[in-house]
Design an enzyme around this catalytic site. Structure first.
Site, PDB file in Angstrom:
ATOM      1  N   ARG A   1       5.141  32.166 -19.093  1.00 15.31           N
ATOM      2  CA  ARG A   1       5.227  30.882 -19.786  1.00 15.31           C
ATOM      3  C   ARG A   1       6.642  30.631 -20.329  1.00 15.31           C
ATOM      4  O   ARG A   1       7.172  29.536 -20.207  1.00 15.31           O
ATOM      5  CB  ARG A   1       4.219  30.864 -20.946  1.00 15.31           C
TER       6      ARG A   1
ATOM      7  N   GLN B   1      -7.421  40.449 -14.716  1.00 15.74           N
ATOM      8  CA  GLN B   1      -6.598  39.890 -13.630  1.00 15.74           C
ATOM      9  C   GLN B   1      -5.180  40.406 -13.817  1.00 15.74           C
ATOM     10  O   GLN B   1      -4.676  40.442 -14.944  1.00 15.74           O
ATOM     11  CB  GLN B   1      -6.594  38.358 -13.705  1.00 15.74           C
TER      12      GLN B   1
ATOM     13  N   ASP C   1      -3.933  20.902 -23.714  1.00 17.43           N
ATOM     14  CA  ASP C   1      -4.964  21.708 -24.376  1.00 17.43           C
ATOM     15  C   ASP C   1      -5.549  21.018 -25.608  1.00 17.43           C
ATOM     16  O   ASP C   1      -6.647  21.368 -26.046  1.00 17.43           O
ATOM     17  CB  ASP C   1      -4.382  23.066 -24.809  1.00 17.43           C
TER      18      ASP C   1
ATOM     19  N   GLU D   1       8.523  20.130 -32.795  1.00 17.71           N
ATOM     20  CA  GLU D   1       7.948  21.457 -32.548  1.00 17.71           C
ATOM     21  C   GLU D   1       7.935  22.243 -33.852  1.00 17.71           C
ATOM     22  O   GLU D   1       8.958  22.372 -34.514  1.00 17.71           O
ATOM     23  CB  GLU D   1       8.752  22.189 -31.471  1.00 17.71           C
TER      24      GLU D   1
HETATM   25  C1  LIG Z   1      -3.651  34.341 -21.059  1.00 19.05           C
HETATM   26  C2  LIG Z   1      -3.536  32.933 -20.564  1.00 19.05           C
HETATM   27  C3  LIG Z   1      -3.255  32.697 -19.219  1.00 19.05           C
HETATM   28  C4  LIG Z   1      -3.139  31.400 -18.739  1.00 19.05           C
HETATM   29  N1  LIG Z   1      -2.876  31.200 -17.416  1.00 19.05           N
HETATM   30  C5  LIG Z   1      -2.718  29.942 -16.938  1.00 19.05           C
HETATM   31  C6  LIG Z   1      -2.354  29.725 -15.571  1.00 19.05           C
HETATM   32  O1  LIG Z   1      -2.205  30.668 -14.791  1.00 19.05           O
HETATM   33  N2  LIG Z   1      -2.185  28.436 -15.145  1.00 19.05           N
HETATM   34  C7  LIG Z   1      -2.356  27.369 -15.976  1.00 19.05           C
HETATM   35  O2  LIG Z   1      -2.201  26.220 -15.522  1.00 19.05           O
HETATM   36  N3  LIG Z   1      -2.705  27.557 -17.280  1.00 19.05           N
HETATM   37  C8  LIG Z   1      -2.880  28.794 -17.769  1.00 19.05           C
HETATM   38  N4  LIG Z   1      -3.192  28.988 -19.088  1.00 19.05           N
HETATM   39  C9  LIG Z   1      -3.379  27.819 -19.954  1.00 19.05           C
HETATM   40  C10 LIG Z   1      -2.038  27.271 -20.422  1.00 19.05           C
HETATM   41  O3  LIG Z   1      -1.312  28.278 -21.102  1.00 19.05           O
HETATM   42  C11 LIG Z   1      -2.273  26.089 -21.335  1.00 19.05           C
HETATM   43  O4  LIG Z   1      -3.157  25.184 -20.710  1.00 19.05           O
HETATM   44  C12 LIG Z   1      -0.950  25.379 -21.631  1.00 19.05           C
HETATM   45  O5  LIG Z   1      -0.055  26.232 -22.295  1.00 19.05           O
HETATM   46  C13 LIG Z   1      -1.222  24.162 -22.502  1.00 19.05           C
HETATM   47  O6  LIG Z   1      -0.003  23.532 -22.754  1.00 19.05           O
HETATM   48  P1  LIG Z   1       0.173  22.541 -23.991  1.00 19.05           P
HETATM   49  O7  LIG Z   1       1.614  22.123 -23.934  1.00 19.05           O
HETATM   50  O8  LIG Z   1      -0.898  21.520 -23.966  1.00 19.05           O
HETATM   51  O9  LIG Z   1      -0.123  23.425 -25.294  1.00 19.05           O
HETATM   52  P2  LIG Z   1       0.599  24.729 -25.829  1.00 19.05           P
HETATM   53  O10 LIG Z   1       1.154  25.529 -24.719  1.00 19.05           O
HETATM   54  O11 LIG Z   1      -0.373  25.371 -26.733  1.00 19.05           O
HETATM   55  O12 LIG Z   1       1.814  24.161 -26.695  1.00 19.05           O
HETATM   56  C14 LIG Z   1       1.584  23.466 -27.898  1.00 19.05           C
HETATM   57  C15 LIG Z   1       2.882  23.425 -28.699  1.00 19.05           C
HETATM   58  O13 LIG Z   1       2.666  22.620 -29.863  1.00 19.05           O
HETATM   59  C16 LIG Z   1       3.210  23.263 -30.991  1.00 19.05           C
HETATM   60  N5  LIG Z   1       2.464  22.797 -32.176  1.00 19.05           N
HETATM   61  C17 LIG Z   1       1.190  23.080 -32.518  1.00 19.05           C
HETATM   62  N6  LIG Z   1       0.844  22.451 -33.656  1.00 19.05           N
HETATM   63  C18 LIG Z   1       1.934  21.751 -34.045  1.00 19.05           C
HETATM   64  C19 LIG Z   1       2.199  20.898 -35.165  1.00 19.05           C
HETATM   65  N7  LIG Z   1       1.269  20.640 -36.091  1.00 19.05           N
HETATM   66  N8  LIG Z   1       3.416  20.335 -35.253  1.00 19.05           N
HETATM   67  C20 LIG Z   1       4.385  20.568 -34.331  1.00 19.05           C
HETATM   68  N9  LIG Z   1       4.189  21.384 -33.252  1.00 19.05           N
HETATM   69  C21 LIG Z   1       2.974  21.955 -33.115  1.00 19.05           C
HETATM   70  C22 LIG Z   1       3.011  24.749 -30.705  1.00 19.05           C
HETATM   71  O14 LIG Z   1       3.878  25.555 -31.475  1.00 19.05           O
HETATM   72  C23 LIG Z   1       3.303  24.797 -29.203  1.00 19.05           C
HETATM   73  O15 LIG Z   1       4.692  24.982 -28.955  1.00 19.05           O
HETATM   74  C24 LIG Z   1      -3.314  30.289 -19.617  1.00 19.05           C
HETATM   75  C25 LIG Z   1      -3.587  30.519 -20.966  1.00 19.05           C
HETATM   76  C26 LIG Z   1      -3.691  31.822 -21.444  1.00 19.05           C
HETATM   77  C27 LIG Z   1      -3.983  32.051 -22.901  1.00 19.05           C
END
Ligand SMILES: Cc1cc2nc3c(=O)[nH]c(=O)nc-3n(C[C@H](O)[C@H](O)[C@H](O)COP(=O)(O)OP(=O)(O)OC[C@H]3O[C@@H](n4cnc5c(N)ncnc54)[C@H](O)[C@@H]3O)c2cc1C
Length: 436
Positions: free
Chosen positions: A110, A219, A303, A35
């Site tokens: 979150r 929302q 994502d 991370e």
């Molecule tokens: C306002 C808002 C509301 C939302 N509401 C919902 C909801 O109600 N329900 C739902 O299902 N989804 C919701 N989402 C979407 C949801 O937040 C994302 O789909 C989810 O967080 C994606 O998770 P992830 O682990 O793939 O990526 P992320 O949550 O983006 O986590 C990625 C991690 O990787 C780390 N990282 C990045 N680059 C590097 C690197 N080079 N080296 C090491 N670490 C790195 C980052 O620091 C981070 O900790 C919402 C999003 C937003 C913006």
């Protein structure tokens, strides 16, 4: 690789990366999470709706109770016409979930969900490394070398990029695959999320309000003390890459919504005056659906692979279910080929994963794409639709939300190798793990 064991390098300790870490622990597969942030735990962040099939995933790994303790109560959904605050439709979609599926919707910040994942990881102290920003990856016939910004190199058998929308792993992977015309995420909508102390405002708690019809969608969900909100409106022009907004830009954006009614009797200006400005964040919300989710010993999840705006609250859910499918395939691979599967064997399961999850996620992504464009329309037609047509065609209300139940929730994935019975409702789950 360390001591000849199959080792998974997970990049990113967001919800998807941490869920994968749990899945690897259950599969007895060695893993490390890298991370970039100095801390995994950060209690701020957006409100995440955890859908019932995702709550089932949490239950399977023993986290249901912890998540339930942190969830914000929610019973009704009310759509509001943003010009005058008229409630155009009301449904109890959220409350249908438990009788249908045995699990409720659990909305929670979150940061709280991250804490639930992280604090319950058995090997968090040894296997999660913070301050570890991945900058490059090399692959070879036996494994991967992952380069960090601090000069260190981490060794493993495969890399899983769970590093979010601006994924470095995706960039490196596309380069290695020789895809020079990089596909990318693009933003057409932007907004603010945050919370306000609304103790003195007449806001009905446990109601998810969606204000629309004014060119912006707002929302929000309140407790008697706090209102959590997110706004989205179209950007003047499509943007790519990471954008950081200043406090002044956020104030200007908020001022442009001042008169929009968020819920009966309350404007955005009322809310904004009570917002914790240090925690509020303004951001572009990207959209994109990558065609390539894997190459060689690298694979993307969450994502990093597919991203919608938050309007349908399904981004994380899609990511966690992709992670479950990937974990099942990895567990099967190691169980059948041992600790040193070949790149071809790995490629086979990655292809299977991509095919299966692209097929399942694309319709959800498409509907999110249409939905955000529909709810940010600014016209009297939108009011007419919401007031007179939507109540009749509202899929969330039709036969107590049967459509999302049948076409989405009941198809939820599950870790096939983790014995589990779990909760059931009137609508049977389609996928089951091995019996307990
Ligand atoms: C306002 C808002 C509301 C939302 N509401 C919902 C909801 O109600 N329900 C739902 O299902 N989804 C919701 N989402 C979407 C949801 O937040 C994302 O789909 C989810 O967080 C994606 O998770 P992830 O682990 O793939 O990526 P992320 O949550 O983006 O986590 C990625 C991690 O990787 C780390 N990282 C990045 N680059 C590097 C690197 N080079 N080296 C090491 N670490 C790195 C980052 O620091 C981070 O900790 C919402 C999003 C937003 C913006």
């Amino acid at each position: 690789m360390s001591d000849g064991k199959f080792r998974v390098v997970i990049v990113g300790a967001g919800p998807v990366g941490l869920y994968l870490a749990h899945a690897m622990e259950r599969a007895n597969i060695d893993y490390v999470v890298l991370e970039q942030q100095p801390n995994v735990l950060n209690l701020s962040g957006q409100l995440l709706f955890t859908w019932p099939h995702t709550v089932r995933l949490l239950d399977q790994i023993g986290l249901y109770q912890a998540a339930r303790n942190r969830a914000i109560p929610m019973h009704y959904k009310k759509r509001v016409y943003g010009y005058d605050g008229q409630v155009t439709s009301t449904n109890q979609f959220w409350d249908y979930a438990k009788p249908h599926h045995g699990y409720p919707f659990l909305p929670m910040p979150r940061g709280e969900l991250i804490q639930v994942f992280y604090m319950n990881l058995k090997y968090r102290d040894t296997n999660v490394t913070t301050g570890a920003e991945v900058v490059d990856i090399e692959t070879h016939s036996q494994g991967v070398r992952v380069h960090l910004l601090n000069g260190k190199v981490v060794y493993g058998s495969i890399v899983i990029g769970a590093d979010g929308v601006h994924s470095k792993v995706r960039m490196v992977m596309y380069n290695l695959a020789g895809k020079l015309s990089l596909e990318h995420m693009a933003s057409n909508f932007y907004g603010i999320f945050g919370w306000a102390d609304t103790t003195d405002l007449p806001i009905e708690p446990a109601v998810f309000f969606e204000s629309r019809g004014t060119g912006v969608v707002i929302q929000c969900l309140g407790t008697p003390e706090r209102l959590r909100f997110v706004t989205l409106k179209p950007l003047p022009e499509t943007a790519t890459g990471r954008k950081k907004y200043s406090r002044q830009e956020m104030e200007n954006y908020a001022a442009s919504l001042a008169d929009v009614v968020v819920c009966p009797g309350v404007t955005f200006q009322d809310v904004w005056a009570r917002v914790d400005k240090n925690e509020a964040r303004m951001l572009n919300q990207e959209e994109g659906f990558m065609s390539l989710w894997h190459h060689d010993r690298i694979v993307l999840v969450g994502d990093a692979a597919h991203k919608s705006t938050s309007v349908n609250g399904l981004g994380m859910t899609c990511g966690l279910h992709s992670a479950a499918v990937l974990a099942n395939l990895l567990q099967g691979l190691v169980a059948s080929t041992g600790q040193n599967p070949s790149t071809d064997e790995i490629d086979k399961i990655f292809s299977h994963y991509q095919q299966e999850r692209q097929r399942e996620v694309k319709p959800i992504w498409n509907s999110g794409w249409s939905m955000i464009r529909q709810v940010t329309r600014d016209s009297w037609l939108s009011w007419l639709w919401d007031r007179y047509v939507l109540p009749w065609v509202d899929v969330e209300n039709f036969v107590k939300g049967i459509i999302p139940s049948l076409f989405l929730i009941r198809h939820g994935n599950i870790l096939s190798y983790v014995p589990f019975v779990g909760e059931k409702g009137a609508i049977p789950w389609k996928r089951w793990p091995v019996a307990k």
